[in-house]
Scaffold this active site. Structure first.
Site, PDB file in Angstrom:
ATOM      1  N   GLY A  64       8.677  -7.340  14.707  1.00 32.55           N
ATOM      2  CA  GLY A  64       7.674  -6.801  13.457  1.00 32.55           C
ATOM      3  C   GLY A  64       6.572  -6.577  13.626  1.00 32.55           C
ATOM      4  O   GLY A  64       6.167  -5.688  14.668  1.00 32.55           O
ATOM      5  N   SER A  84      -2.130 -11.845   4.109  1.00 34.44           N
ATOM      6  CA  SER A  84      -1.475 -11.180   3.212  1.00 34.44           C
ATOM      7  C   SER A  84      -2.125 -11.110   1.730  1.00 34.44           C
ATOM      8  O   SER A  84      -2.933 -11.772   1.430  1.00 34.44           O
ATOM      9  CB  SER A  84      -0.266 -11.945   3.014  1.00 34.44           C
ATOM     10  N   GLY A 104       3.873  -7.790  15.016  1.00 36.80           N
ATOM     11  CA  GLY A 104       3.374  -8.216  16.444  1.00 36.80           C
ATOM     12  C   GLY A 104       3.781  -7.519  17.685  1.00 36.80           C
ATOM     13  O   GLY A 104       2.868  -7.268  18.263  1.00 36.80           O
ATOM     14  N   ASN A 134       7.211 -10.777  19.514  1.00 33.75           N
ATOM     15  CA  ASN A 134       8.662 -10.177  20.119  1.00 33.75           C
ATOM     16  C   ASN A 134       9.181  -9.455  18.864  1.00 33.75           C
ATOM     17  O   ASN A 134      10.474  -8.871  19.156  1.00 33.75           O
ATOM     18  CB  ASN A 134       9.602 -11.304  20.499  1.00 33.75           C
ATOM     19  N   GLY A 165       3.729 -14.266  18.134  1.00 28.22           N
ATOM     20  CA  GLY A 165       4.833 -13.915  17.397  1.00 28.22           C
ATOM     21  C   GLY A 165       5.044 -12.188  17.686  1.00 28.22           C
ATOM     22  O   GLY A 165       5.343 -11.605  16.757  1.00 28.22           O
ATOM     23  N   TYR A 193       3.886 -20.048   1.245  1.00 27.95           N
ATOM     24  CA  TYR A 193       3.509 -18.759   1.897  1.00 27.95           C
ATOM     25  C   TYR A 193       2.009 -18.618   1.477  1.00 27.95           C
ATOM     26  O   TYR A 193       1.251 -18.250   2.192  1.00 27.95           O
ATOM     27  CB  TYR A 193       4.469 -17.993   1.891  1.00 27.95           C
TER      28      TYR A 193
END
Length: 293
Positions: free
Chosen positions: A23, A143, A25, A21, A19, A169
């Site tokens: 944020g 998180s 990451g 690409n 991930g 989540y």
């Protein structure tokens, strides 16, 4: 607490970041690239990944590559891992970062709800598939919301319960920490030098709510985080700390502030549920069943 920005030099060390690409990451890749690391950007969209890669230090020197993987699709995970194994090159650190938040109800081919499939189960399988290549550690990005998690191992597809996306989540982020702690126990039992660690970014301004399908939720998430959260690079520092510093296996890193919303990397608070060995083992066994070809 003194700000931590002195990332150790990383020349010759290879990081796989899912991930990456955008944020957290992408910010993780940029920070590590600036310290000389080799980066494999594992992205669902190669086009977006290539565009992002051009902003990562070291791209012009051939130290950054983009490979396609959809971590919610276990066949895609297997193909990605097989490609890395065929290369035969070691991977020093696997950063399991890719994630979704607040998405509408959907299920993977295995019948797993999409938060859990993307944020956890795909990373569970990827870690197993890449263990022969790993030389240092696995980093799970969790998180603060893992504290609200309440995994129902008998209803991972949310077929019996009214679907609540933010609960789903939290469940997925609880699963990430249970996996990290169980992996730590298994490494110790095997006498392995590998480490399993985790991090969370506190309140960081990213576009993770962009897949919610609800423009109000997306806007509240994006602008709310920009208003009260840290820049994405600050949140990514917690991941980078966990990935590069000499911390014990089983460590969980997050922002040092009282509520862990803001701050510099420091040991984070893990809920008792996340450190439940019986639940972690049950989740592991269920995950093995679900990830069989």
């Amino acid at each position: 607490m003194r700000p931590w920005t002195q990332v150790p030099p990383q020349p010759g060390r290879r990081f796989v970041i899912t991930g990456s690409n955008g944020g957290l990451g992408l910010e993780t890749a940029r920070i590590l690239g600036s310290r000389g690391a080799e980066i494999v950007m594992a992205c669902r969209s190669v086009d977006k990944g290539e565009a992002a890669a051009r902003t990562v230090p070291g791209h012009d020197k051939g130290r950054v590559e983009v490979r396609q993987v959809d971590v919610s699709d276990l066949a895609s995970v297997r193909a990605f891992a097989a490609g890395l194994r065929e290369d035969g090159r070691p991977v020093d650190v696997l950063v399991n970062n890719a994630g979704v938040l607040g998405v509408p109800l959907g299920r993977s081919a295995e019948g797993v709800e999409m938060h859990l499939a993307t944020n956890y189960l795909g990373h569970f399988l990827l870690t197993q598939e890449l263990l022969p290549l790993l030389t240092d550690r696995v980093v799970m990005v969790s998180s603060r919301e893992h504290r609200s998690g309440a995994l129902d191992l008998d209803d991972l597809g949310w077929e019996r319960r009214p679907y609540r996306p933010f609960q789903a989540y939290g469940d997925s982020k609880l699963a990430d920490l249970l996996f990290m702690r169980e992996l730590d126990r298994r490494f110790a039992a095997e006498g392995s030098a590998l480490r399993a660690v985790a991090a969370h970014p506190g309140a960081s301004a990213t576009k993770i709510t962009g897949g919610s399908g609800n423009p109000v939720v997306t806007a509240i998430g994006y602008y709310g985080q920009k208003l009260v959260g840290m820049p994405a690079w600050r949140g990514a520092l917690c991941t980078v700390y966990a990935a590069t510093m000499d911390v014990p296996s089983g460590t969980y890193i997050g922002p040092h502030g009282v509520t862990e919303l803001w701050g510099w990397p420091a040991p984070a608070r893990m809920s008792p549920k996340a450190d439940d060995p019986a639940l972690a083992q049950a989740l592991w066994e269920r995950s093995v069943e679900l990830s069989r070809p």
